[in-house]
Design a protein around this motif. Structure first.
Motif, PDB file in Angstrom:
ATOM      1  N   TYR A   1       0.561  -1.073   0.049  1.00  0.00           N
ATOM      2  CA  TYR A   1       0.221  -0.027  -0.003  1.00  0.00           C
ATOM      3  C   TYR A   1       0.438   1.426   0.154  1.00  0.00           C
ATOM      4  O   TYR A   1       0.628   2.251  -0.657  1.00  0.00           O
ATOM      5  CB  TYR A   1      -0.791   0.176   1.176  1.00  0.00           C
ATOM      6  N   LYS A   2       1.992   1.154   0.942  1.00  0.00           N
ATOM      7  CA  LYS A   2       3.144   2.162   0.950  1.00  0.00           C
ATOM      8  C   LYS A   2       3.565   2.401  -0.683  1.00  0.00           C
ATOM      9  O   LYS A   2       3.512   3.613  -1.065  1.00  0.00           O
ATOM     10  CB  LYS A   2       4.403   2.100   1.823  1.00  0.00           C
TER      11      LYS A   2
ATOM     12  N   GLU B   1       0.806   3.724  -3.168  1.00  0.00           N
ATOM     13  CA  GLU B   1       1.193   5.024  -3.156  1.00  0.00           C
ATOM     14  C   GLU B   1       2.335   6.096  -2.910  1.00  0.00           C
ATOM     15  O   GLU B   1       1.832   7.420  -4.021  1.00  0.00           O
ATOM     16  CB  GLU B   1       0.443   5.519  -1.379  1.00  0.00           C
ATOM     17  N   GLN B   2       3.181   5.929  -2.908  1.00  0.00           N
ATOM     18  CA  GLN B   2       4.254   5.897  -3.558  1.00  0.00           C
ATOM     19  C   GLN B   2       4.116   6.588  -5.374  1.00  0.00           C
ATOM     20  O   GLN B   2       4.691   7.369  -5.908  1.00  0.00           O
ATOM     21  CB  GLN B   2       6.024   5.971  -3.001  1.00  0.00           C
TER      22      GLN B   2
END
Length: 90
Positions: free
Chosen positions: A36-37, A40-41
């Motif tokens: 998820y990170k 997002e990035q």
């Protein structure tokens, strides 16, 4: 996963499915929370559609929308106009 992206009926992509796709395609391991990170990035957003009930009837919804409920501002404005004309006529 690629079929879900191009399928006209859509489909949900879960973090787990994306994790497996990355592992198989790029031979890279990520922790499930890191997916998820990573997304997002990369500029991806979490978007989901409204679910539909299996017995949903579009015709019934359309008919329901056409039923006047009395809170339409134009209808109320017209009623107010008629009321004022009656008042003036008396």
């Amino acid at each position: 996963m690629e079929d879900r992206c191009t399928n006209a009926s859509g489909g949900r992509l879960t973090g787990d499915a994306i994790l497996k796709y990355i592992q198989l395609s790029f031979n890279v391991d990520y922790h499930p929370n890191a997916i998820y990170k990573l997304l997002e990035q990369l500029g991806f957003n979490w978007i989901t559609s409204r679910s539909k009930h299996p017995k949903q009837a579009i015709e019934a919804q359309t008919a329901f929308k056409k039923v006047p409920v009395g809170n339409d501002p134009y209808t109320n404005q017209y009623k107010n106009l008629l009321s004022s004309e009656r008042f003036l006529a008396n």
